[in-house]
Design an enzyme around this catalytic site. Structure first.
Site, PDB file in Angstrom:
ATOM      1  N   LYS A 214      -6.660  -5.027  -3.072  1.00  0.00           N
ATOM      2  CA  LYS A 214      -7.122  -5.416  -1.981  1.00  0.00           C
ATOM      3  C   LYS A 214      -8.346  -4.519  -1.232  1.00  0.00           C
ATOM      4  O   LYS A 214      -8.266  -3.482  -1.122  1.00  0.00           O
ATOM      5  CB  LYS A 214      -6.109  -5.832  -0.916  1.00  0.00           C
TER       6      LYS A 214
ATOM      7  N   CYS B  36      -2.142  -2.513   8.126  1.00  0.00           N
ATOM      8  CA  CYS B  36      -2.050  -3.196   6.969  1.00  0.00           C
ATOM      9  C   CYS B  36      -0.917  -4.095   6.934  1.00  0.00           C
ATOM     10  O   CYS B  36      -1.275  -5.469   6.542  1.00  0.00           O
ATOM     11  CB  CYS B  36      -2.205  -2.642   5.640  1.00  0.00           C
TER      12      CYS B  36
ATOM     13  N   ASP C 236       0.904  -1.358   0.031  1.00  0.00           N
ATOM     14  CA  ASP C 236       0.104   0.003   0.021  1.00  0.00           C
ATOM     15  C   ASP C 236       0.975   1.299   0.077  1.00  0.00           C
ATOM     16  O   ASP C 236       0.653   2.246   0.612  1.00  0.00           O
ATOM     17  CB  ASP C 236      -0.960   0.150   1.265  1.00  0.00           C
TER      18      ASP C 236
ATOM     19  N   THR D 263       0.282   0.707   6.866  1.00  0.00           N
ATOM     20  CA  THR D 263       1.207   1.214   7.762  1.00  0.00           C
ATOM     21  C   THR D 263       1.433  -0.097   8.633  1.00  0.00           C
ATOM     22  O   THR D 263       0.725  -0.950   8.592  1.00  0.00           O
ATOM     23  CB  THR D 263       0.154   2.269   8.656  1.00  0.00           C
TER      24      THR D 263
END
Length: 232
Positions: free
Chosen positions: A132, A165, A27, A161
């Site tokens: 996701k 996640c 991410d 983070t």
């Protein structure tokens, strides 16, 4: 399979086979990392996440040189938000929620500029990108199938983070039998205390979820695993 390699780590050295290891980059998206993005709109200091970019870029280069697959994830939702449960949709500032207009397009919506990965860490054309809908990278995604198809047993885990996640994914991976090493300066949090505690929790009790090491140590180990660095 190649000979096992070892990375000095906490709580013990991390043993891995380069041929069955992947680098997971979680991410590293504009919505989370860029000034003016979703993360900053919630009152967060994005510089705490942006400090991850340079060491992670170096680690990605080392992984690619060692022929270790690099797998990227992006958290986000379909444009109609049909894959975003109401409990998640209600989170955050009422004027800056998932799907609302933001500085970089609709917040955390697939296909928007803010949803994509920052330029410094852009995936190569042949690298897998997993979209996701949740915090964990395994939930409602093809990640498990990708790892199985590539005979992956160990994960070098990076991204943001740390306490959300990254932690969720490491816990999911641990339950599925993967050995995980979290690269300490290649994961980040908006909250320094969460960063420290999050890393401590992973390696606690003899490595209850995994191992922790910094990027310089991991890069040295990857370099020693490549044919160019072996004796003739």
């Amino acid at each position: 399979m190649t000979a096992p390699q070892h990375i000095p780590a906490t709580p013990t050295p991390f043993s891995f086979d380069p041929s069955t290891t992947a680098l997971l980059v979680i991410d590293m998206q504009r919505d989370f990392l860029l000034p003016g993005g979703f993360g900053e709109s919630l009152g967060n200091d994005v510089e705490l996440l942006r400090s991850v970019i340079d060491p992670l870029a170096r680690l990605m280069t080392a992984a690619r040189s060692a022929n270790i697959p690099v797998i990227h994830t992006r958290e986000g939702h379909l444009p109609d938000l049909s894959d975003c449960p109401p409990a998640k949709l209600r989170r955050g500032n009422p004027s800056q929620r998932i799907g609302d207009p933001g500085q970089f397009g609709r917040i955390l919506v697939r296909g928007e500029y803010g949803h994509d990965i920052v330029d410094e860490l852009a995936p190569l054309p042949d690298e897998v990108v997993i979209d996701k809908p949740g915090k964990g990278a395994f939930y409602a995604t093809e990640l498990g199938a990708v790892l199985a198809r590539n005979s992956i047993e160990s994960l070098l885990v990076t991204g943001v983070t740390t306490e959300v996640c990254v932690h969720t994914t490491v816990r999911e991976a641990n339950d599925r039998g993967y050995e995980c090493l979290v690269v300490s300066d290649c994961v980040g949090s908006y909250f320094p205390e969460f960063q420290r505690v999050g890393l401590d929790m992973i390696a606690a009790q003899g490595g209850i979820f995994g191992w922790v090491a910094d990027s310089a140590t991991v890069i040295d180990a990857l370099a020693s695993s490549t044919p160019a660095h072996t004796s003739a």
